[in-house]
Design a protein around this motif. Structure first.
Motif, PDB file in Angstrom:
ATOM      1  N   GLU A  26      -8.228  47.354  17.664  1.00 12.32           N
ATOM      2  CA  GLU A  26      -8.718  45.961  16.552  1.00 12.32           C
ATOM      3  C   GLU A  26      -9.279  46.037  16.046  1.00 12.32           C
ATOM      4  O   GLU A  26      -9.828  44.965  14.521  1.00 12.32           O
ATOM      5  CB  GLU A  26      -9.188  45.472  17.472  1.00 12.32           C
ATOM      6  N   ASP A  27     -10.376  46.715  15.742  1.00 14.88           N
ATOM      7  CA  ASP A  27     -11.058  47.048  15.291  1.00 14.88           C
ATOM      8  C   ASP A  27     -12.159  48.392  15.258  1.00 14.88           C
ATOM      9  O   ASP A  27     -12.106  48.942  16.124  1.00 14.88           O
ATOM     10  CB  ASP A  27     -12.841  45.891  14.967  1.00 14.88           C
ATOM     11  N   HIS A  28     -13.116  49.070  14.310  1.00 18.02           N
ATOM     12  CA  HIS A  28     -13.336  50.167  14.109  1.00 18.02           C
ATOM     13  C   HIS A  28     -15.443  49.232  13.337  1.00 18.02           C
ATOM     14  O   HIS A  28     -15.176  49.426  11.947  1.00 18.02           O
ATOM     15  CB  HIS A  28     -12.433  51.658  13.439  1.00 18.02           C
ATOM     16  N   SER A  29     -15.889  49.893  14.185  1.00 18.12           N
ATOM     17  CA  SER A  29     -17.164  49.687  13.610  1.00 18.12           C
ATOM     18  C   SER A  29     -18.058  51.095  12.961  1.00 18.12           C
ATOM     19  O   SER A  29     -18.695  51.917  14.081  1.00 18.12           O
ATOM     20  CB  SER A  29     -17.835  48.896  14.759  1.00 18.12           C
ATOM     21  N   PRO A  30     -17.964  51.626  12.065  1.00 16.46           N
ATOM     22  CA  PRO A  30     -18.570  52.527  11.713  1.00 16.46           C
ATOM     23  C   PRO A  30     -19.815  52.921  11.461  1.00 16.46           C
ATOM     24  O   PRO A  30     -21.166  54.507  12.596  1.00 16.46           O
ATOM     25  CB  PRO A  30     -18.352  52.533   9.624  1.00 16.46           C
ATOM     26  N   SER A  31     -20.761  51.881  12.083  1.00 17.58           N
ATOM     27  CA  SER A  31     -22.399  51.735  12.066  1.00 17.58           C
ATOM     28  C   SER A  31     -22.348  52.358  13.438  1.00 17.58           C
ATOM     29  O   SER A  31     -23.135  52.957  14.355  1.00 17.58           O
ATOM     30  CB  SER A  31     -22.645  50.215  11.544  1.00 17.58           C
ATOM     31  N   THR A  32     -21.759  52.117  14.350  1.00 21.98           N
ATOM     32  CA  THR A  32     -21.595  52.423  16.066  1.00 21.98           C
ATOM     33  C   THR A  32     -20.519  53.603  16.443  1.00 21.98           C
ATOM     34  O   THR A  32     -20.971  54.293  17.140  1.00 21.98           O
ATOM     35  CB  THR A  32     -21.110  51.064  17.093  1.00 21.98           C
ATOM     36  N   ASN A  33     -19.925  53.814  15.130  1.00 17.07           N
ATOM     37  CA  ASN A  33     -18.522  54.502  15.341  1.00 17.07           C
ATOM     38  C   ASN A  33     -17.931  54.489  16.931  1.00 17.07           C
ATOM     39  O   ASN A  33     -17.626  55.234  17.364  1.00 17.07           O
ATOM     40  CB  ASN A  33     -19.446  56.092  15.443  1.00 17.07           C
ATOM     41  N   LEU A  34     -17.469  53.069  17.155  1.00 17.35           N
ATOM     42  CA  LEU A  34     -16.576  52.569  18.340  1.00 17.35           C
ATOM     43  C   LEU A  34     -15.736  52.105  17.482  1.00 17.35           C
ATOM     44  O   LEU A  34     -15.647  51.811  16.622  1.00 17.35           O
ATOM     45  CB  LEU A  34     -17.493  51.819  19.384  1.00 17.35           C
ATOM     46  N   VAL A  35     -14.832  52.213  18.198  1.00 19.98           N
ATOM     47  CA  VAL A  35     -13.359  51.346  18.367  1.00 19.98           C
ATOM     48  C   VAL A  35     -13.258  50.056  19.006  1.00 19.98           C
ATOM     49  O   VAL A  35     -13.161  50.721  20.759  1.00 19.98           O
ATOM     50  CB  VAL A  35     -12.685  52.254  17.586  1.00 19.98           C
ATOM     51  N   ASP A  36     -12.755  48.968  18.703  1.00 17.51           N
ATOM     52  CA  ASP A  36     -11.886  48.075  19.867  1.00 17.51           C
ATOM     53  C   ASP A  36     -10.376  48.768  19.782  1.00 17.51           C
ATOM     54  O   ASP A  36      -9.982  48.440  18.294  1.00 17.51           O
ATOM     55  CB  ASP A  36     -12.026  46.763  19.683  1.00 17.51           C
ATOM     56  N   ILE A  37      -9.646  48.193  21.465  1.00 16.82           N
ATOM     57  CA  ILE A  37      -7.920  48.857  20.845  1.00 16.82           C
ATOM     58  C   ILE A  37      -7.438  47.741  21.450  1.00 16.82           C
ATOM     59  O   ILE A  37      -8.173  46.969  22.991  1.00 16.82           O
ATOM     60  CB  ILE A  37      -7.997  50.552  21.357  1.00 16.82           C
ATOM     61  N   ARG A  38      -6.241  47.435  22.130  1.00 20.97           N
ATOM     62  CA  ARG A  38      -5.795  45.863  22.423  1.00 20.97           C
ATOM     63  C   ARG A  38      -4.173  47.385  22.907  1.00 20.97           C
ATOM     64  O   ARG A  38      -3.776  47.752  22.541  1.00 20.97           O
ATOM     65  CB  ARG A  38      -5.191  45.572  21.635  1.00 20.97           C
ATOM     66  N   ILE A  39      -4.631  47.666  24.529  1.00 20.80           N
ATOM     67  CA  ILE A  39      -3.842  48.063  25.399  1.00 20.80           C
ATOM     68  C   ILE A  39      -2.072  47.578  25.412  1.00 20.80           C
ATOM     69  O   ILE A  39      -2.499  46.286  25.562  1.00 20.80           O
ATOM     70  CB  ILE A  39      -4.173  48.283  26.771  1.00 20.80           C
ATOM     71  N   VAL A  40      -1.747  48.546  24.813  1.00 20.41           N
ATOM     72  CA  VAL A  40       0.043  47.439  24.547  1.00 20.41           C
ATOM     73  C   VAL A  40       0.840  48.050  25.431  1.00 20.41           C
ATOM     74  O   VAL A  40       1.473  47.783  26.251  1.00 20.41           O
ATOM     75  CB  VAL A  40       0.137  48.249  23.376  1.00 20.41           C
ATOM     76  N   LYS A  41       0.678  49.461  26.109  1.00 17.00           N
ATOM     77  CA  LYS A  41       1.630  50.238  27.369  1.00 17.00           C
ATOM     78  C   LYS A  41       1.070  51.192  27.760  1.00 17.00           C
ATOM     79  O   LYS A  41      -0.062  52.058  27.367  1.00 17.00           O
ATOM     80  CB  LYS A  41       3.365  50.669  26.759  1.00 17.00           C
ATOM     81  N   ASP A  42       0.963  51.430  29.341  1.00 12.09           N
ATOM     82  CA  ASP A  42       0.272  52.497  30.156  1.00 12.09           C
ATOM     83  C   ASP A  42       1.545  53.575  29.366  1.00 12.09           C
ATOM     84  O   ASP A  42       2.820  53.768  28.971  1.00 12.09           O
ATOM     85  CB  ASP A  42       0.192  52.045  31.348  1.00 12.09           C
ATOM     86  N   ALA A  43       0.947  54.709  30.552  1.00  6.91           N
ATOM     87  CA  ALA A  43       1.355  56.212  29.841  1.00  6.91           C
ATOM     88  C   ALA A  43       2.807  56.480  30.225  1.00  6.91           C
ATOM     89  O   ALA A  43       3.579  56.964  29.860  1.00  6.91           O
ATOM     90  CB  ALA A  43       0.547  57.190  30.727  1.00  6.91           C
ATOM     91  N   ASN A  44       3.629  55.099  31.240  1.00  5.14           N
ATOM     92  CA  ASN A  44       4.311  55.196  31.693  1.00  5.14           C
ATOM     93  C   ASN A  44       5.424  54.383  30.773  1.00  5.14           C
ATOM     94  O   ASN A  44       6.947  54.128  31.267  1.00  5.14           O
ATOM     95  CB  ASN A  44       4.667  55.094  33.007  1.00  5.14           C
ATOM     96  N   GLY A  45       4.436  53.663  29.621  1.00  4.25           N
ATOM     97  CA  GLY A  45       6.298  52.884  29.075  1.00  4.25           C
ATOM     98  C   GLY A  45       5.992  51.685  29.709  1.00  4.25           C
ATOM     99  O   GLY A  45       6.435  50.427  29.153  1.00  4.25           O
ATOM    100  N   ILE A  46       5.967  51.602  30.881  1.00  2.37           N
ATOM    101  CA  ILE A  46       5.169  49.596  30.923  1.00  2.37           C
ATOM    102  C   ILE A  46       4.228  49.038  30.130  1.00  2.37           C
ATOM    103  O   ILE A  46       2.714  49.393  29.873  1.00  2.37           O
ATOM    104  CB  ILE A  46       5.433  50.081  32.756  1.00  2.37           C
ATOM    105  N   ARG A  47       4.778  47.882  29.743  1.00  3.67           N
ATOM    106  CA  ARG A  47       3.654  46.471  29.357  1.00  3.67           C
ATOM    107  C   ARG A  47       2.658  46.529  30.252  1.00  3.67           C
ATOM    108  O   ARG A  47       2.772  46.014  31.278  1.00  3.67           O
ATOM    109  CB  ARG A  47       4.297  45.460  28.885  1.00  3.67           C
ATOM    110  N   GLU A  48       1.366  46.619  29.288  1.00  2.00           N
ATOM    111  CA  GLU A  48       0.215  46.420  30.022  1.00  2.00           C
ATOM    112  C   GLU A  48      -0.104  44.545  29.691  1.00  2.00           C
ATOM    113  O   GLU A  48       0.343  44.453  29.060  1.00  2.00           O
ATOM    114  CB  GLU A  48      -1.220  46.557  29.544  1.00  2.00           C
ATOM    115  N   GLU A  49      -0.827  44.073  31.087  1.00  2.00           N
ATOM    116  CA  GLU A  49      -1.458  43.042  30.234  1.00  2.00           C
ATOM    117  C   GLU A  49      -2.635  42.975  29.459  1.00  2.00           C
ATOM    118  O   GLU A  49      -3.044  43.699  29.178  1.00  2.00           O
ATOM    119  CB  GLU A  49      -2.500  42.503  31.334  1.00  2.00           C
ATOM    120  N   GLU A  50      -2.572  42.119  28.401  1.00  2.00           N
ATOM    121  CA  GLU A  50      -3.370  41.866  27.395  1.00  2.00           C
ATOM    122  C   GLU A  50      -4.625  42.693  27.646  1.00  2.00           C
ATOM    123  O   GLU A  50      -5.387  42.142  28.501  1.00  2.00           O
ATOM    124  CB  GLU A  50      -3.410  40.790  25.784  1.00  2.00           C
TER     125      GLU A  50
END
Length: 97
Positions: A26-50
Motif C-alpha cells: 500500500e505504501d513504502h516510507s523510505p524515511s522510516t524504512n517500513l512498508v504498509d501491506i494489505r494481506i490478500v491471501k493467507d499461506a493456504n491461499g484462503i482469502r483474508e479479510e482486508e
C-alpha cells in the motif's frame, strides 16, 4: 525497494499464521524504512479479510512475476478470486487506467 501495488510474500516477523501470505504494498516510507501491506491471501491461499499492517521490508519478498496492476488482475483471474478481481478493477477505474 518496494513500490505501491507490488505483490509480496511475508517470509517472517509476523507470527506463524501469516508466514507465506500474499500481500500487496500500500505504501513504502523510505524515511522510516517500513512498508504498509494489505494481506490478500493467507499461506493456504484462503482469502483474508482486508487487513493492512506495517512491517519491516526485511520480512518481505517481492513476487517478481507480479509487477503491475494488470498482472495482479490476471493473477486474481487465475486464482478464481472474484472479490479481489473486482477490487483491483475498481482501483484501475478510480485511477483512470
Amino acid at each position: 525497494m518496494f513500490e505501491k501495488e507490488d505483490s509480496v510474500t511475508i517470509e517472517s516477523g509476523t507470527g506463524k499464521n501469516l508466514i507465506g501470505a500474499l500481500a500487496v504494498v500500500e505504501d513504502h516510507s523510505p524515511s522510516t524504512n517500513l512498508v504498509d501491506i494489505r494481506i490478500v491471501k493467507d499461506a493456504n491461499g484462503i482469502r483474508e479479510e482486508e487487513q493492512v499492517m506495517t512491517i519491516h521490508p526485511k520480512h518481505l519478498k517481492k513476487n517478481k512475476a507480479v509487477k503491475d496492476i494488470s498482472n495482479l488482475i490476471d493473477f486474481a483471474i487465475d486464482t478464481g478470486d472474484k472479490e479481489w478481481f473486482l477490487q483491483l478493477t475498481s482501483n484501475t477505474k478510480n485511477k483512470g487506467l
